[in-house]
Every structure is written in C-alpha cells, then in structure tokens.
Design a protein around this motif. Structure first.
Motif, PDB file in Angstrom:
ATOM      1  N   ALA A  42       0.839  -1.207   0.000  1.00  0.00           N
ATOM      2  CA  ALA A  42       0.000   0.000   0.000  1.00  0.00           C
ATOM      3  C   ALA A  42       0.867   1.247   0.000  1.00  0.00           C
ATOM      4  O   ALA A  42       0.497   2.264   0.583  1.00  0.00           O
ATOM      5  N   PHE A  43       2.047   1.138  -0.653  1.00  0.00           N
ATOM      6  CA  PHE A  43       2.966   2.293  -0.728  1.00  0.00           C
ATOM      7  C   PHE A  43       3.274   2.840   0.663  1.00  0.00           C
ATOM      8  O   PHE A  43       3.512   4.035   0.823  1.00  0.00           O
ATOM      9  N   CYS A  44       3.267   1.973   1.682  1.00  0.00           N
ATOM     10  CA  CYS A  44       3.521   2.411   3.059  1.00  0.00           C
ATOM     11  C   CYS A  44       2.748   3.677   3.388  1.00  0.00           C
ATOM     12  O   CYS A  44       3.318   4.674   3.842  1.00  0.00           O
ATOM     13  N   TYR A  45       1.437   3.614   3.184  1.00  0.00           N
ATOM     14  CA  TYR A  45       0.608   4.802   3.424  1.00  0.00           C
ATOM     15  C   TYR A  45       0.764   5.285   4.862  1.00  0.00           C
ATOM     16  O   TYR A  45       0.641   6.484   5.135  1.00  0.00           O
ATOM     17  N   GLN A  46       1.093   4.366   5.772  1.00  0.00           N
ATOM     18  CA  GLN A  46       1.206   4.779   7.178  1.00  0.00           C
ATOM     19  C   GLN A  46       2.398   5.708   7.351  1.00  0.00           C
ATOM     20  O   GLN A  46       2.347   6.659   8.133  1.00  0.00           O
ATOM     21  N   ARG A  47       3.451   5.464   6.599  1.00  0.00           N
ATOM     22  CA  ARG A  47       4.642   6.326   6.662  1.00  0.00           C
ATOM     23  C   ARG A  47       4.357   7.655   5.968  1.00  0.00           C
ATOM     24  O   ARG A  47       4.763   8.720   6.444  1.00  0.00           O
ATOM     25  N   ILE A  48       3.640   7.593   4.856  1.00  0.00           N
ATOM     26  CA  ILE A  48       3.317   8.820   4.128  1.00  0.00           C
ATOM     27  C   ILE A  48       2.441   9.714   4.993  1.00  0.00           C
ATOM     28  O   ILE A  48       2.702  10.911   5.148  1.00  0.00           O
ATOM     29  N   ASP A  49       1.406   9.126   5.588  1.00  0.00           N
ATOM     30  CA  ASP A  49       0.465   9.925   6.372  1.00  0.00           C
ATOM     31  C   ASP A  49       1.127  10.543   7.586  1.00  0.00           C
ATOM     32  O   ASP A  49       0.942  11.731   7.871  1.00  0.00           O
ATOM     33  N   ARG A  50       1.896   9.745   8.303  1.00  0.00           N
ATOM     34  CA  ARG A  50       2.507  10.337   9.503  1.00  0.00           C
ATOM     35  C   ARG A  50       3.581  11.337   9.123  1.00  0.00           C
ATOM     36  O   ARG A  50       3.799  12.319   9.796  1.00  0.00           O
ATOM     37  N   GLY A  51       4.229  11.114   7.996  1.00  0.00           N
ATOM     38  CA  GLY A  51       5.242  12.072   7.537  1.00  0.00           C
ATOM     39  C   GLY A  51       4.613  13.398   7.173  1.00  0.00           C
ATOM     40  O   GLY A  51       5.116  14.467   7.530  1.00  0.00           O
ATOM     41  N   LEU A  52       3.477  13.329   6.459  1.00  0.00           N
ATOM     42  CA  LEU A  52       2.784  14.564   6.086  1.00  0.00           C
ATOM     43  C   LEU A  52       2.307  15.296   7.329  1.00  0.00           C
ATOM     44  O   LEU A  52       2.368  16.529   7.402  1.00  0.00           O
ATOM     45  N   ALA A  53       1.864  14.520   8.325  1.00  0.00           N
ATOM     46  CA  ALA A  53       1.400  15.160   9.562  1.00  0.00           C
ATOM     47  C   ALA A  53       2.550  15.868  10.273  1.00  0.00           C
ATOM     48  O   ALA A  53       2.341  16.859  10.973  1.00  0.00           O
ATOM     49  N   MET A  54       3.747  15.343  10.087  1.00  0.00           N
ATOM     50  CA  MET A  54       4.903  15.973  10.728  1.00  0.00           C
ATOM     51  C   MET A  54       5.512  17.053   9.859  1.00  0.00           C
ATOM     52  O   MET A  54       6.540  17.623  10.213  1.00  0.00           O
ATOM     53  N   GLY A  55       4.934  17.257   8.697  1.00  0.00           N
ATOM     54  CA  GLY A  55       5.489  18.284   7.829  1.00  0.00           C
ATOM     55  C   GLY A  55       6.644  17.804   6.983  1.00  0.00           C
ATOM     56  O   GLY A  55       7.374  18.603   6.403  1.00  0.00           O
ATOM     57  N   LEU A  56       6.815  16.477   6.886  1.00  0.00           N
ATOM     58  CA  LEU A  56       7.906  15.949   6.074  1.00  0.00           C
ATOM     59  C   LEU A  56       7.422  15.742   4.641  1.00  0.00           C
ATOM     60  O   LEU A  56       6.223  15.730   4.376  1.00  0.00           O
ATOM     61  N   THR A  57       8.362  15.539   3.750  1.00  0.00           N
ATOM     62  CA  THR A  57       8.021  15.335   2.342  1.00  0.00           C
ATOM     63  C   THR A  57       8.261  13.888   1.957  1.00  0.00           C
ATOM     64  O   THR A  57       9.402  13.423   2.001  1.00  0.00           O
TER      65      THR A  57
END
Lengths: 257, 267
Positions: free
Chosen positions: B181-196
């Motif tokens: 799932a394209f590691c959506y969990q990493r993407i989502d938490r990264g976006l929440a932290m302001g990461l790209t």
C-alpha cells in the motif's frame, strides 16, 4: 567511567556530553544520540520520534570509518551506513560481511568463483576489507571502509614475487607455474599487474547465460491443447444437458398448445 | 385485456408493471451504492504518488523485500514487493522489482464484490481487511500478481525484525488478501509531521529507503520539482502491461533505452 574520563573519550563514549561542564546524560551511546528528544523537539507518541540516520551522524564518533567511507566509491554513491548496518545493534543486517558484499556485488561474485584466489579459499574481505595498520586507538577505525585494494594487499601473499627473477618465482611455486609455458621453459615472473591481467582474461572466458543454448537447459514445452482439456468440458456439457433438457421440454410443451 | 403469458401463467398488466419497476429500482439502487468504487480516484488530494524504479541501478540485492517485510509485518512466505530476475542484457544482470502498481484503473477494485479494495484520493489502492471476505477475486484479477492470500494467520516472530525495521501496521488475519500500500502509514505520519514523502526517509516507503543503490525513487507527480517528475520528464521510461489500460503508477527506467519505441510518453 574508567581511565580518568578524559574529555576526548567522553565526547563519544557518553550521551549528551557537555564539554563546558564535563557532565553527561548517560554512559554509552543512548537513544538521544540519534533521536532528538525533549519537550521542545517532539511530541512523542503523538508524533513519531524524529531520527538522524545520516552518515554524518554516525561520523561524529566513528570519524576514521566515516573518512574512509567518504573516500570510497560507496561514499561517492552516498551509500549510507544504515543500509548495511542495523543502527540499533550496530551489527550487519546479514550473517556476515561476505553476504553483504555479494548481495549487491553479485555479478562480481560469479566471476570471482573461477579465479585462483577463490580456489585458495580467499573471500572478498580478505583483500577488500583490510584491518587497519594504524588505527586511531584500540578498536577505533579497525577495519578500513575504503574497500580499496592496493599493492600492500597483494604483497601480503605475493611479496616474495615482487621484483623477483623468473627462475626465483618458478622455484617458489604458486603463480610461477600456474602462468607457465611448457615444463622447463622460462616462465615470466608474475607481478601483481600480470595477475590482474589473468583475472581479466578469465572473466572474458566465462560463458554468459545468453550464449548457452537455451534448448539444452529448458526444452520448449509441447504446444497445443492437452487431450484432457476436451474431456472435462464434455463431461460438464453432458451433465448440464441431462439435467436441463427434460425441464426445457416440459416448459416448451406447456407453451405450445 | 392486456394479459401477458409467462410459462403458461397469465399475468395482468399491472403485475407486469409492478415487477418491472421493482426490478429497475433494485438495479438503480445497486448501481448507485456501488458508485464509490466504480470509477477512478475522486477527491481533493493534492498528491499523486508514484514510484520510479531505475533498472540500471537495481542489482537484485533484495533489501527492499526485507525492509518491506519488516515494516509491514509480512510473513516470510509472501512478499508485497517481488524481485524478478530478467534476461541478462549486455553482460549484466537485469532485475525487475515489482510492488503493487497502485493502478489508476485497478482491476482489483473493479472486481471486489464487497468493496474491500478501494481508491484513496491520492491514488493509493487501499485494502479494508475487515471488509475482505477472502474470495481471492482480486488476487486473480491483478495482472501483476501483487496480491497474496493469507492461508494461515501469521503468528510467529517476524525474522526480518529488527534488523530491517519495525512493524508499523497490524498483522492481517487469516483469510484475507493483502498487498503493498505504498507504506501509506509512513506517508500519512510524515505529512502530519510536515515531512516530504520521497525526500524525508521517515515519510517514504520502506523499500525506497532501504535500496542501497538508490534504484527506487518515490514522490508526488503533481509536484513538477519532485524527483519522480524530473526523472520521468528527462528519461525514457515504461510501465508494465500498459496494453491492459490499468494505468499503473510505478514507472521503470530501462537498463538501456536503445529504441524510442520502448519508451512511454509519460505523465
């Protein structure tokens, strides 16, 4: 801590070392060495813990290794430490170094198996991962992460053949005879340069997969339908027909006057 | 007057009309409730995630598979991203890493009878493991063999942990089909932290982070400055089975772009 705690040692061997006050948060390498902690920097567990996984972070303490790495091809390609090393246990992610080398350099390992060095039982790290002759201190910078091979590596075994005459080389055995012409003829003393040449020639002699006659390895499967692929549909058709036909007959007879 | 016959029984026109309207109503209701999965990604996400895999860099080490297994708690007998050895070319080995393509027109979403497979607005094809009934239609429908069924529950320790990472999602139960799932969990938490995602490691899929030669690149196609956009704009690339019209979101840079015909006109 032992040995009178000089600041040069404590800077790396403690976590959160403050040089001005000569104090530290904890002994050894703790979590906050790589993870920013504290009330101002993170709201864990609401946010995930920030972490610094860069080679520079490792390099603040592993100075020699980082310098070696930066000079190497790995450094040029920016192959970070954490790709091979588990950052928490500092161990490799595989059983041993040889496996890690071969994971990426698997093509080189194919050729290597056919060489005389391999026959002698030598593995990648025997030449490419030297123990440093001048480490910074005990345990510091022990294994040279340049992975470079130079004349000193060759001379660890072939020193007696450097600058030796051909007869001497033949007398001392090993590469002298392996490279040789017919018995009794003078054989060129083997220098490391010639040895490398031999390796490269051996590489040229290796048969590549596309040169192998593929029919020998995997004969073509027979084409066309198997006879069984007709039998099963026939059976199904028969069963369906036997069941459906009387029902259809009954229905049609009803409709027709 | 107006009597119809059906298999010998007479029917009044009224009954016929009632039956027709009931049938039409049922069909309409069914069609409208299925609408959420009937079309491509809808919604207002500013992101369009894609992955670019450079085959000239991939050396077949398989670290991506290990990292994925650890971070997504995948059992050792299955792989969410597969590594396929292709025919060697020009005296070098060629490997094809195959994750889930996150198709824009996914056969697995179309075929799922219960809507367990659905599109997220940013393009990721998600799995709702609670809705999944384990019929395996999606596993069959996927042209890329990206899905695997859980024949048994994974109860043992994960051998990939902790060397390759820590599990970040729950283990799937027995009887469901799972996939990358394209590691959506990493993407989502990264976006929440302001990461790209694609730039910062913690917001990027585990396989991309783990790749030693940097063959895998992840990013936002909607961002022209992202690495994926620039790679696709500047290089010859192709996707797998484009003839099927699935519109995959994983692009490959071939080992040698000899012929223009092999290149795909992208983005």
């Amino acid at each position: 801590m032992a040995q009178d705690s000089p600041p040069e040692c404590l800077a790396c061997h403690t976590t959160g070392y403050d040089a001005a006050t000569h104090t530290w948060e904890e002994e050894g390498v703790g979590c906050s060495t790589c993870h920013e902690m504290g009330p101002n920097s993170t709201h864990h567990p609401e946010q995930v813990m920030p972490v610094n996984r860069s080679p520079e972070a490792c390099g603040t303490c592993h100075v020699d290794t980082h310098e070696d790495w930066a000079m190497s091809k790995h450094g040029e390609e920016d192959l970070a430490c954490v790709k091979c090393h588990n950052p928490h246990t500092a161990e490799l992610k595989k059983e041993n170094v040889q496996e890690v080398c071969i994971d990426c350099h698997n093509e080189e390992s194919y050729f290597y198996a056919f060489t005389a060095h391999s026959q002698e039982g030598m593995i990648c790290t025997d030449c490419h991962f030297q123990v440093s002759e001048t480490p910074a201190g005990e345990g510091h910078g022990k294994l040279v992460h340049t992975f470079a091979v130079d004349l000193n590596n060759c001379n660890q075994c072939h020193e007696h053949q450097m600058h030796s005459t051909s007869s001497d080389a033949a007398f001392m055995g090993t590469m002298g005879t392996a490279m040789g012409g017919a018995e009794g003829e003078g054989v060129a003393g083997v220098t490391p340069c010639e040895a490398l040449d031999t390796l490269q020639q051996a590489r040229n002699d290796i048969v590549f997969p596309d040169q192998i006659d593929s029919n020998v390895l995997a004969p073509e499967p027979p084409s066309g339908l198997a006879p069984l692929s007709f039998v099963l549909p026939m059976v199904f058709g028969l069963a369906l027909g036997i069941v459906v036909t009387p029902l259809a007959e009954r229905a049609f007879r009803r409709v027709q006057i | 007057m107006g009597n119809q016959t059906l298999a010998g029984k007479t029917m009044k026109r009224r009954d016929f009309l009632k039956l027709s309207i009931a049938g039409l109503a049922t069909t309409t209701i069914a069609a409208t409730t299925m609408r959420n999965k009937a079309s491509g990604p809808v919604g207002d996400s500013p992101h369009k995630w894609a992955m670019v895999i450079d085959q000239s860099k991939c050396n077949g080490c398989g670290y991506c598979v290990d990292a994925c297994r650890a971070c997504n708690d995948v059992a050792p007998d299955k792989a969410w991203t597969r590594l396929i050895a292709q025919e060697p070319e020009e005296e070098r080995d060629v490997y094809l890493p195959v994750p889930c393509m996150q198709c824009a027109d996914a056969p697995c979403v179309d075929i799922c009878p219960v809507g367990a497979s659905y599109y997220r607005p940013d393009g990721i094809v998600m799995m709702d493991y609670d809705k999944c009934i384990g019929c395996r239609y999606c596993e069959l429908a996927c042209p890329y063999h990206a899905r695997s069924f859980n024949w048994k529950a994974f109860t043992e320790g994960n051998p990939a942990v902790p060397d390759w990472g820590q599990p970040e999602v729950a283990r799937r139960p027995r009887g469901v089909v799972e996939k990358c799932a394209f590691c959506y969990q990493r993407i989502d938490r990264g976006l929440a932290m302001g990461l790209t995602p694609g730039v910062d490691e913690q917001a990027t899929p585990a396989c991309v982070v783990a790749c030693p030669p940097g063959a895998r690149v992840f990013g936002d196609l909607n961002d022209p400055e992202s690495q994926v956009s620039q790679l696709l704009a500047g290089n010859c690339s192709y996707r797998l089975r484009e003839d099927l019209g699935t519109e995959p979101r994983v692009y490959y840079l071939p080992v040698q772009a000899e012929e223009e015909a092999a290149c795909h006109d992208n983005v």
